[in-house]
Enzyme design. Structure first.
Site, PDB file in Angstrom:
ATOM      1  N   GLY A 189      -0.479  -3.456   2.531  1.00 40.10           N
ATOM      2  CA  GLY A 189       0.512  -2.463   2.108  1.00 40.10           C
ATOM      3  C   GLY A 189       0.866  -1.534   3.248  1.00 40.10           C
ATOM      4  N   ASN A 244       1.750  -6.515   5.297  1.00 40.32           N
ATOM      5  CA  ASN A 244       2.676  -6.036   4.276  1.00 40.32           C
ATOM      6  C   ASN A 244       3.763  -7.081   4.035  1.00 40.32           C
ATOM      7  OD1 ASN A 244       3.546  -3.936   2.513  1.00 40.32           O
ATOM      8  ND2 ASN A 244       5.295  -3.624   3.875  1.00 40.32           N
ATOM      9  N   MET A 280      -7.151   0.577  -4.110  1.00 41.96           N
ATOM     10  CA  MET A 280      -6.937   2.024  -4.219  1.00 41.96           C
ATOM     11  C   MET A 280      -6.372   2.409  -5.578  1.00 41.96           C
ATOM     12  SD  MET A 280      -5.730   2.829  -0.337  1.00 41.96           S
ATOM     13  CE  MET A 280      -4.930   4.342  -0.803  1.00 41.96           C
ATOM     14  N   THR A 313       1.490  14.335  -6.879  1.00 44.71           N
ATOM     15  CA  THR A 313       1.361  12.883  -6.894  1.00 44.71           C
ATOM     16  C   THR A 313       2.768  12.294  -6.775  1.00 44.71           C
ATOM     17  OG1 THR A 313       0.379  11.024  -8.073  1.00 44.71           O
ATOM     18  CG2 THR A 313       1.229  12.787  -9.466  1.00 44.71           C
ATOM     19  N   LYS A 322       5.025  13.648  -2.646  1.00 46.64           N
ATOM     20  CA  LYS A 322       4.103  14.030  -1.572  1.00 46.64           C
ATOM     21  C   LYS A 322       4.833  14.406  -0.274  1.00 46.64           C
ATOM     22  CE  LYS A 322       0.103  11.630  -3.368  1.00 46.64           C
ATOM     23  NZ  LYS A 322      -1.023  10.751  -3.129  1.00 46.64           N
ATOM     24  N   SER A 333      -1.562  11.172 -15.901  1.00 50.13           N
ATOM     25  CA  SER A 333      -2.429  11.731 -14.856  1.00 50.13           C
ATOM     26  C   SER A 333      -3.777  12.164 -15.433  1.00 50.13           C
ATOM     27  CB  SER A 333      -1.751  12.943 -14.208  1.00 50.13           C
ATOM     28  OG  SER A 333      -2.679  13.601 -13.370  1.00 50.13           O
TER      29      SER A 333
HETATM   30  P1  ATR Z   1       2.863   3.848  -2.587  1.00 50.76           P
HETATM   31  O1  ATR Z   1       3.155   5.287  -2.354  1.00 50.76           O
HETATM   32  O2  ATR Z   1       2.091   3.544  -3.838  1.00 50.76           O
HETATM   33  O3  ATR Z   1       2.271   3.202  -1.382  1.00 50.76           O
HETATM   34  P2  ATR Z   1       5.360   2.661  -1.853  1.00 50.76           P
HETATM   35  O4  ATR Z   1       5.492   3.616  -0.723  1.00 50.76           O
HETATM   36  O5  ATR Z   1       6.550   2.313  -2.671  1.00 50.76           O
HETATM   37  O6  ATR Z   1       4.281   3.172  -2.887  1.00 50.76           O
HETATM   38  O7  ATR Z   1       4.705   1.313  -1.272  1.00 50.76           O
HETATM   39  C1  ATR Z   1       4.426   0.224  -2.057  1.00 50.76           C
HETATM   40  C2  ATR Z   1       3.737  -0.845  -1.223  1.00 50.76           C
HETATM   41  O8  ATR Z   1       3.417  -1.954  -2.074  1.00 50.76           O
HETATM   42  C3  ATR Z   1       4.599  -1.415  -0.107  1.00 50.76           C
HETATM   43  O9  ATR Z   1       3.768  -1.798   0.950  1.00 50.76           O
HETATM   44  C4  ATR Z   1       5.232  -2.628  -0.785  1.00 50.76           C
HETATM   45  O10 ATR Z   1       5.666  -3.636   0.086  1.00 50.76           O
HETATM   46  P3  ATR Z   1       7.122  -3.553   0.783  1.00 50.76           P
HETATM   47  O11 ATR Z   1       6.967  -2.593   1.916  1.00 50.76           O
HETATM   48  O12 ATR Z   1       7.402  -4.936   1.216  1.00 50.76           O
HETATM   49  O13 ATR Z   1       8.063  -3.061  -0.281  1.00 50.76           O
HETATM   50  C5  ATR Z   1       4.059  -3.134  -1.587  1.00 50.76           C
HETATM   51  N1  ATR Z   1       4.469  -3.965  -2.734  1.00 50.76           N
HETATM   52  C6  ATR Z   1       5.066  -3.554  -3.861  1.00 50.76           C
HETATM   53  N2  ATR Z   1       5.291  -4.597  -4.700  1.00 50.76           N
HETATM   54  C7  ATR Z   1       4.806  -5.696  -4.071  1.00 50.76           C
HETATM   55  C8  ATR Z   1       4.716  -7.090  -4.403  1.00 50.76           C
HETATM   56  N3  ATR Z   1       5.177  -7.545  -5.556  1.00 50.76           N
HETATM   57  N4  ATR Z   1       4.139  -7.921  -3.510  1.00 50.76           N
HETATM   58  C9  ATR Z   1       3.658  -7.469  -2.328  1.00 50.76           C
HETATM   59  N5  ATR Z   1       3.705  -6.157  -1.962  1.00 50.76           N
HETATM   60  C10 ATR Z   1       4.265  -5.292  -2.806  1.00 50.76           C
END
Ligand code: ATR
Length: 271
Positions: free
Chosen positions: A126, A150, A214, A61, A65, A14
């Protein structure tokens, strides 16, 4: 001297302690700000102990959250709308929860980058916590449209329903879409952490489309490579990190620190 902290798991990397110490020094305020490795399932007790031991507030973080949302006894509007809290302060005897992620993102985009969101076509990639944290603030800027894409369509659909009262928001399936030509593409997925290639159809962008990740550091490399390959302007989330931290600092100390180029370069060296 007031005592602040950031709770996370993992927490080692962090940059918040560095950022907040820099802010405090620049404003001649003495604070301490420590990283705390939270224990999964014990956030509530650990956070309360920190406050009992004299803590005045803390940041939260991943992955706490939502726990912080549950801990807070009063909440700001944006915390209530997003269902997540990244800043805890003590206010009139209450544990007050706020969320500065969305405001930090919009401040970086509009103030630092100089981008006007109003009437723009925006794609948000996402549908996890990071996406959820910025959607209301994007909609408050009155874009022409906000589409969410997503990997798991249902999660995008659920998010679009959750925020449909605030503005025009829609979940999309890549296969069903043709010429969309977004003005702004935001990556809020964690795909870069897995080093997965970023892919989007050519019909999704045009010559002057702007790309914003982000995340920052290695996690933003996939999207950055894709943007570079297509000659698109690219920004990572370092500016957002700084702006959300400045907003948290303001909540605690009623003074908003200046984000200097010196601080930006210190952080870049740390990546
Ligand atoms: P954060 O708090 O960082 O948003 P999260 O809630 O786990 O973490 O969300 C991760 C996001 O990244 C989700 O939208 C996830 O897609 P899914 O909803 O299908 O799981 C997306 N994500 C993670 N790995 C991915 C990958 N290899 N390809 C495409 N999307 C991905």
């Amino acid at each position: 001297m007031k005592r602040y902290a950031v709770f996370g798991n993992p927490i080692k990397h962090s940059m918040s302690p560095l950022i907040h110490s820099y802010f405090a020094k620049s404003l001649n305020i003495e604070i301490s700000y420590e990283p705390i490795l939270g224990t999964i399932g014990k956030f509530n007790i650990e956070a309360r102990n920190f406050l009992k031991d004299g803590g005045s507030g803390f940041n939260i973080t991943l992955p706490f959250k939502q726990d912080a949302y549950n801990l807070a006894t009063t909440k700001s509007n944006i915390a209530l709308i997003t269902g997540s809290v990244n800043t805890i302060s003590l206010k009139d005897g209450e544990i007050h929860g706020d969320n500065t992620d969305g405001s930090g993102f919009i401040e970086d985009l509009t103030k630092n980058i100089g981008y006007i969101v109003e009437n723009k076509k925006i794609l948000l990639m996402g549908a996890g916590g990071a996406a959820m944290g910025v959607i209301p603030n994007i909609l408050y800027e009155n874009p022409a449209e906000l589409k969410i894409f997503n990997r798991t369509f249902k999660k995008a659909k659920d998010l679009s329903k959750k925020f449909s009262d605030i503005g025009e928001i829609q979940a999309i399936n890549i296969e069903n879409e043709n010429k969309l030509e977004f003005d702004l593409i935001i990556n809020a997925t964690s795909l870069g952490i897995d080093n997965v290639d970023f892919v989007l159809p050519n019909s999704f962008f045009k010559e002057d489309t702007i790309c914003y990740d982000m995340s920052y550091g290695e996690a933003s490399n996939s999207f950055m490579s894709w943007a570079n390959k297509n000659n698109l302007k690219f920004y990572n989330g370092l500016g957002m990190l700084l702006e959300q931290a400045a907003d948290s600092f303001y909540i605690w100390e009623s003074k908003r620190p200046l984000i200097t180029n010196e601080l930006r370069s210190i952080l870049k060296q740390r990546l």
